[in-house]
Enzyme design. Structure first.
Site, PDB file in Angstrom:
ATOM      1  N   SER A   2      -9.817  -0.337   7.307  1.00 25.17           N
ATOM      2  CA  SER A   2      -9.235  -0.186   5.969  1.00 25.17           C
ATOM      3  C   SER A   2      -8.533  -1.419   5.395  1.00 25.17           C
ATOM      4  O   SER A   2      -8.141  -1.405   4.229  1.00 25.17           O
ATOM      5  CB  SER A   2      -8.250   0.986   5.959  1.00 25.17           C
ATOM      6  OG  SER A   2      -8.948   2.200   5.950  1.00 25.17           O
ATOM      7  N   SER A  26      -9.646   1.916   3.148  1.00 22.22           N
ATOM      8  CA  SER A  26      -8.800   2.678   2.248  1.00 22.22           C
ATOM      9  C   SER A  26      -7.802   1.821   1.462  1.00 22.22           C
ATOM     10  O   SER A  26      -7.276   2.292   0.471  1.00 22.22           O
ATOM     11  CB  SER A  26      -8.036   3.727   3.043  1.00 22.22           C
ATOM     12  OG  SER A  26      -7.132   3.108   3.950  1.00 22.22           O
ATOM     13  N   LYS A  64       0.846  -1.208   0.000  1.00 25.21           N
ATOM     14  CA  LYS A  64       0.000   0.000   0.000  1.00 25.21           C
ATOM     15  C   LYS A  64       0.875   1.249   0.000  1.00 25.21           C
ATOM     16  O   LYS A  64       1.894   1.303   0.701  1.00 25.21           O
ATOM     17  CB  LYS A  64      -0.901  -0.016   1.238  1.00 25.21           C
ATOM     18  CG  LYS A  64      -1.897   1.134   1.294  1.00 25.21           C
ATOM     19  CD  LYS A  64      -2.755   1.038   2.549  1.00 25.21           C
ATOM     20  CE  LYS A  64      -3.830   2.115   2.606  1.00 25.21           C
ATOM     21  NZ  LYS A  64      -4.639   2.035   3.840  1.00 25.21           N
TER      22      LYS A  64
END
Lengths: 479, 100
Positions: A177, A153, A78
Site C-alpha cells: 500500500s 491503499s 494518511k
C-alpha cells in the site's frame, strides 16, 4: 507536476529568509484549493495546526537558532494515522466523526523535527485495497492520468506528493500500500523493515504486517523522513532498539560492485509488456552503473498472495472487532445490545471491509484454522526463508513493483481476486518483514509511470536507499 | 464449492455483522473464488515447517517485551468519552443487557 520544493530547499529558503514558513504553508493550501476538488487526495485539512507550527518555525528562523531537519516542510498524513484534534476517518463511514485524543508517534516525530502537517489523505477503507476505490469518501484520481487510479491503499498520500500538494507524506503498507501507489504515481516510496517505525497511533489493519513509511519526490527526501520517524518507541513493543543509521550520509556511497539479485519468479507470466520493457531497461541501467547482477530463485513467490490473504484477513477480523458502536464511531441504535453491534457494523463498514471480515473470521473458525491460518503461517515462514537465503548471496533484490501500470477507475472493481493479484510482487516482502522501496523507472509511452522495487535484508534500509538514489541520479525516472 | 451460504451466515453471526441478502450471495461467490485460489497452498508440503508466529528475529526483540511497571498520568478520559456515541461520564452507555 510535483512541487519544485525539496526538504533541503525548504530549509535553505527559510534560513535565507526568501519566504516564511507561514507563506509556504499558505501557498500549499492555495495549490490544494485549486487541485484537490478534482483529485480528492485530501479528506481533511488541518489549517489551524499547520499555521501554528509554521509560526513556531518562523519564530525559530527569527531567533537565528539552527533549524531542525524538516523545518517548515509541508507534509500530508494518511487518514489511518492518528492526529490529535484532527479528524481521522480511515476512509470509513464508521469513523466519519472520529477525532483522536492523541498523536501517532510518527506524527509527533515529524512535528518535533519542524514539519508542517497540512492535512489527512484519502485511502482505501482501513487500508484495504489496491486502487483507493474502497474509500467511503470517493476515489482519488491519479494526477499523472486523471482517468486512472493512484493505486492503493495510500492513494491520497501518493497523489498529494505527485501533484505538488505536499513535499512529502506518510502512508502505510500492509501488502504493498505504499510501494504500489508510489509506482502508479511516479514517485519514490518506502516501507522500512517491520519494527523500524513505531506504529503507536496507527489504526490497525493486520498487525503482523502493517508498517508506516514515507513518500517524497526524491530518494534523499525519503531517507530524511525515514530517519526522523524510525527508532524505538516505548509505546510500541514491536518497534526495535536497532540503531537508526544516518541514511543520508550513506547515500552517496558508490554502488559499483553492489550485488543485485534478480529473482526469476518475478518475471513469469502476467506482466504488462510496457512494464516489462521498462524494468528490463532499468536492470540494464543498473548494470551500466556497475552493479553486479545475479539471477536468483525465490521458489515460494507464487504462493505469497494466497498466504497473505489468509493472514491479513484473519488479523483484520480480529482488529476490527473493536468497532462496536460503544466507545467511538458510528452507532446504529437498537434495543438489544447484540443487534446494535450487528447493525452498526453492517451499516458502518463498506463492501471490501465486510468481505475481509467474513473471510478472516472463516479462516480462523473452528475446523478451518489448521487448513487455512496455520497453513498460511507455515508458507509465510517459507517465503521469509527465501529472502534470508537470497540475502546470503546478494545485497539487494530488484523486481517490478506492480505487474501493471495505473489502471482505469472502475476497471477492476468487479472481481476482488483480480484486484488482490495486483499485489503479487509486493506482498512477499510484507510477509518476510524486510524493507522495500519503489523508485520511478520510466514511463510507458511517456505517460504512465513504472516502478522498480528494491528489497533489502531486515534493517538494511541504507543499501536500499543508496541504490534508489544512485538509480535516480543515473536517470532511472526518464528511461 | 468451498463455502456455502450457511457458512457465510454463521461467520457473519460470529463477527456480529449484518449482511443483506445481496451481500450474502455475492460474498459467498467471491469468497468461494478466493478460497479456491488459496487452495494452491496445498501443493506445498509443510509438514515439517514451523509456522511463522513472530516477524522480528529473537535478537531484535531482546528488550521489546518487558519494561518497568511505572504509573504515568494519562488525563485523556474526558476526551475519550467525548468520542463515544452515548457517554454518561465516567461510563459508556449501551442498550440494557440484563432484565430484572
Amino acid at each position: 507536476m510535483s512541487s519544485e520544493w525539496t526538504i533541503d530547499g525548504v530549509r535553505e529558503a527559510l534560513a535565507a529568509k526568501k519566504l516564511s514558513a507561514r507563506e509556504l504553508t499558505a501557498d500549499f493550501y492555495k495549490r490544494i484549493g485549486e487541485r484537490n476538488p478534482e483529485l480528492n487526495a485530501y479528506l481533511t485539512l488541518s489549517e489551524e495546526r499547520a499555521y501554528a507550527q509554521a509560526d513556531r518555525v518562523d519564530a525559530l528562523v527569527a531567533s537565528g537558532k539552527p533549524l531542525p531537519e524538516l523545518a517548515g516542510v509541508p507534509v500530508a498524513i494518511k487518514d489511518v494515522i492518528s492526529t490529535r484534534g484532527v479528524r481521522t476517518t480511515c476512509g470509513s463511514k464508521i469513523l466519519e466523526h472520529y477525532v483522536p485524543p492523541y498523536d501517532a508517534t510518527a506524527v509527533e516525530r515529524l512535528e518535533a523535527a519542524g514539519a508542517v502537517i497540512l492535512g489527512k489523505t484519502n485511502c482505501d477503507e482501513f487500508a484495504m485495497g489496491s486502487s483507493n476505490e474502497n474509500s467511503a469518501y470517493g476515489p482519488v484520481r491519479n494526477p499523472e492520468a486523471t482517468d486512472r487510479v493512484p493505486g492503493g491503499s495510500s492513494g491520497g498520500s501518493a497523489a498529494a506528493v505527485a501533484a505538488g500538494l505536499a513535499v512529502a507524506s506518510l502512508g502505510t503498507d500492509t501488502g504493498g500500500s505504499i510501494r504500489q501507489p508510489g509506482s502508479f504515481c511516479g514517485i519514490p516510496a518506502m516501507m522500512g523493515s517491520y519494527g523500524r517505525v513505531s506504529r503507536y497511533g496507527l489504526i490497525a489493519f493486520a498487525s503482523s504486517l502493517d508498517r508506516i513509511g514515507p513518500f517524497a519526490t526524491n530518494a534523499r527526501d525519503v531517507a530524511a523522513i525515514l530517519k526522523v520517524i524510525a527508532g524505538r518507541d516505548s509505546n510500541d513493543s514491536t518497534s526495535t532498539t536497532a540503531p537508526v543509521p544516518d541514511y543520508l550520509a550513506a547515500m552517496d556511497r558508490p554502488v559499483k560492485g553492489l550485488r543485485v539479485g534478480i529473482p526469476e519468479e518475478y518475471f513469469a507470466g502476467g506482466m504488462d509488456d510496457g512494464v516489462r520493457k521498462k524494468i528490463e531497461a532499468g536492470i540494464e541501467l543498473l548494470k551500466k552503473m556497475g552493479c553486479q547482477l545475479h539471477e536468483i530463485h525465490m521458489a515460494h513467490t507464487g504462493y505469497a498472495i494466497a498466504a497473505y490473504y489468509i493472514i491479513a484477513t484473519a488479523e483484520a477480523s480480529s482488529n476490527l472487532a473493536r468497532y462496536d458502536g460503544v466507545r467511538y464511531g458510528l452507532r446504529v441504535d437498537d434495543d438489544s445490545l447484540l443487534a446494535m453491534y450487528r447493525k452498526t457494523r453492517g451499516a458502518g463498514f463498506g463492501a471490501e471491509v465486510k468481505r475481509r471480515i467474513v473471510l478472516g473470521t472463516y479462516v480462523l473458525s473452528a475446523g478451518y484454522y489448521d487448513a487455512y491460518y496455520l497453513k498460511g503461517q507455515k508458507v509465510r515462514a517459507l517465503i521469509a526463508q527465501d529472502f534470508r537465503d537470497a540475502f546470503t548471496k546478494v545485497d539487494v533484490i530488484v523486481t517490478p513493483t506492480s505487474p501493471v501500470p495505473a489502471f482505469k477507475l472502475g476497471e477492476r472493481t468487479a472481481d476482488p481476486l483480480q484486484m488482490y493479484l495486483a499485489d503479487i510482487y509486493t506482498v512477499t516482502g510484507s510477509l518476510a518483514g524486510v524493507p522495500g522501496m519503489s523508485v520511478p523507472c520510466g514511463r510507458i509511452c511517456g505517460k504512465l509511470p513504472v516502478g522498480l522495487q528494491i528489497f533489502g535484508p531486515a534493517f538494511g534500509e541504507a543499501n536500499v536507499l543508496q541504490l534508489a538514489h544512485a538509480f535516480e541520479q543515473a536517470g532511472g525516472a526518464t528511461l | 464449492m468451498k463455502i456455502t451460504r450457511e457458512d457465510v451466515e454463521r461467520v457473519a453471526e460470529l463477527a456480529y455483522l449484518d449482511l443483506t441478502e445481496a451481500e450474502l450471495e455475492s460474498y459467498r461467490q467471491q469468497i468461494d473464488d478466493i478460497l479456491e485460489y488459496i487452495g494452491k497452498l496445498d501443493e506445498l508440503d509443510t509438514a515439517n515447517v514451523a509456522p511463522m508466529a513472530q516477524v522480528l528475529a529473537d535478537d531484535q526483540t531482546a528488550d521489546a517485551t518487558l519494561r518497568e511497571d511505572v504509573v504515568v498520568p494519562c488525563g485523556v478520559a474526558a476526551e475519550i468519552l467525548q468520542q463515544a456515541p452515548d457517554p454518561k461520564a465516567p461510563y459508556f452507555r449501551v442498550p440494557k443487557v440484563i432484565e430484572r
